[in-house]
Design a protein around this motif. Sequence first.
Motif, mmCIF file in Angstrom:
data_model
loop_
_atom_site.group_PDB
_atom_site.id
_atom_site.type_symbol
_atom_site.label_atom_id
_atom_site.label_comp_id
_atom_site.label_asym_id
_atom_site.label_seq_id
_atom_site.Cartn_x
_atom_site.Cartn_y
_atom_site.Cartn_z
ATOM 1 N N TRP A 147 0.825 -1.211 0.000
ATOM 2 C CA TRP A 147 0.000 0.000 0.000
ATOM 3 C C TRP A 147 0.858 1.260 0.000
ATOM 4 O O TRP A 147 0.474 2.297 -0.542
ATOM 5 C CB TRP A 147 -0.924 -0.008 1.212
ATOM 6 C CG TRP A 147 -1.622 1.292 1.469
ATOM 7 C CD1 TRP A 147 -1.253 2.274 2.326
ATOM 8 C CD2 TRP A 147 -2.823 1.762 0.828
ATOM 9 N NE1 TRP A 147 -2.132 3.329 2.280
ATOM 10 C CE2 TRP A 147 -3.109 3.043 1.365
ATOM 11 C CE3 TRP A 147 -3.676 1.234 -0.124
ATOM 12 C CZ2 TRP A 147 -4.215 3.778 0.975
ATOM 13 C CZ3 TRP A 147 -4.781 1.976 -0.518
ATOM 14 C CH2 TRP A 147 -5.038 3.228 0.025
ATOM 15 N N THR A 148 2.049 1.181 0.600
ATOM 16 C CA THR A 148 2.904 2.365 0.731
ATOM 17 C C THR A 148 3.735 2.647 -0.522
ATOM 18 O O THR A 148 4.399 3.684 -0.587
ATOM 19 C CB THR A 148 3.866 2.204 1.928
ATOM 20 O OG1 THR A 148 4.822 1.165 1.641
ATOM 21 C CG2 THR A 148 3.103 1.858 3.200
ATOM 22 N N LEU A 149 3.745 1.730 -1.487
ATOM 23 C CA LEU A 149 4.497 1.977 -2.720
ATOM 24 C C LEU A 149 3.873 3.115 -3.512
ATOM 25 O O LEU A 149 2.652 3.304 -3.485
ATOM 26 C CB LEU A 149 4.517 0.717 -3.594
ATOM 27 C CG LEU A 149 5.286 -0.506 -3.060
ATOM 28 C CD1 LEU A 149 5.016 -1.722 -3.945
ATOM 29 C CD2 LEU A 149 6.777 -0.220 -2.992
ATOM 30 N N ASP A 150 4.696 3.884 -4.234
ATOM 31 C CA ASP A 150 4.133 4.911 -5.115
ATOM 32 C C ASP A 150 4.227 4.414 -6.555
ATOM 33 O O ASP A 150 4.872 3.401 -6.839
ATOM 34 C CB ASP A 150 4.846 6.252 -4.929
ATOM 35 C CG ASP A 150 6.344 6.170 -5.199
ATOM 36 O OD1 ASP A 150 6.729 5.558 -6.222
ATOM 37 O OD2 ASP A 150 7.125 6.716 -4.411
ATOM 38 N N PRO A 151 3.574 5.102 -7.496
ATOM 39 C CA PRO A 151 3.537 4.606 -8.881
ATOM 40 C C PRO A 151 4.912 4.375 -9.489
ATOM 41 O O PRO A 151 5.104 3.431 -10.258
ATOM 42 C CB PRO A 151 2.771 5.709 -9.622
ATOM 43 C CG PRO A 151 1.896 6.315 -8.566
ATOM 44 C CD PRO A 151 2.700 6.275 -7.304
#
Length: 425
Positions: free
Chosen positions: A366-370
């Motif tokens: 969930w904490t990953l960015d694009p």
Amino acid sequence: MSKSPPDRGLPDELHRRLGVPDAVVIGLGSMIGAGIFAALAPAAGAAGSGLLLGLAVAAVVAYCNAASSARLAARYPASGGTYVYGRERLGEFWGHLAGWAFIVGKTASCAAMALTVGLYVWPGQAHAVAVAAVVALTAVNYAGVHKSALLTRVIVAVVLAVLAAVVVAALTSGASDVTRLDIGWDATFGGVLQAAGLLFFAFAGYARIATLGEEVRDPERTIPRAIPLALGISLVVYAVVAVAVLMVLGPAELADATAPLSDAVRAAGAGWLAPVVRVGAAVAALGSLLALILGVSRTTLAMARDRHLPHALATVHPRFKVPHRAELVVGVVVAVLAATADVRAAIGFSSFGVLVYYAIANASAWTLDPSEGRPHRAVPVVGLVGCLALAFALPAASVISGAAVLAVGAAVYALRRTLRSRVGA
């Protein structure tokens, strides 16, 4: 996209030897294992005519976990799996808890697989056979991960051939009746969730691919390809086998079966296949055990490197390039459990720990960015909620014992932090 770190051959590094086919085979060796021979009966007992619904729920949760794990493994291609992801994305405590849940849960799973080998090969001496299996497969893993992948390839081929024979015998028999597939709505919501939790035990093998991230060539490309492939193949196999067995036995008879696939071929008038099924079950359990010991030792290695476990376990063999001390310790612990444990209790306990492990993986994703390859936002949310729902839908004894062991893990972390702060002061 960045390339994999070079294999410099330093003493504490593992060699990147596994490509997509080997990684997929290792995942299949974990998923298409003893679970398909054992999990259908207790799942049918929980869900009744809702067995296929339970399988579908388990597959959805497994897909979300696989998607989250694949993205994280590509981002952090190091041994340890969710231990590494939780540490990097959520903080040291969550990494520690994930690693603790994985090692404890999967060590119990190793014992369950070893006992399954014993129960099929020599029921009267199941514990002795189980210990012998653990010793033999620990030696195989010690000789190198490439040899483990080759052996797993043979095991997967044998198990798929046996399952294909079971499906053909069931579907072509006069006892086959499609009306038995009717998904009755007499199944309870809780029963379907509990069945999904039990079936998830058999789906969880794709974690082996992620925990071997440090031994995979070009992990940014290999892991995101291998995990969905392994999961997709396993799902198709499980669905086909479940449908075939249900069409012969029906939900009620399946729930009472002690050896569902053997009972199915007998009911189909192909009793001569029953000994073949027993051999297939034993081989499948050996494949699962091989891959499980491999994964647990790599997470042990990662936690030992960060001193969450004794640092002596972090060494890599100079010739075989495997974490030999971690593998030997894991082998000894599993052998002791295999000599003393009950297979049913081990499966429930393992399921709880593994579901908590994947809940942390989804929270990390969930904490990953694009720019880091984040999956669709719905994927980690569904995975996180699904894991927690299935974990707490398991039998009460599994939930209580699993929660107690996680509490011990949290206490160990707190004690370690306290001692470290005093030393620093």
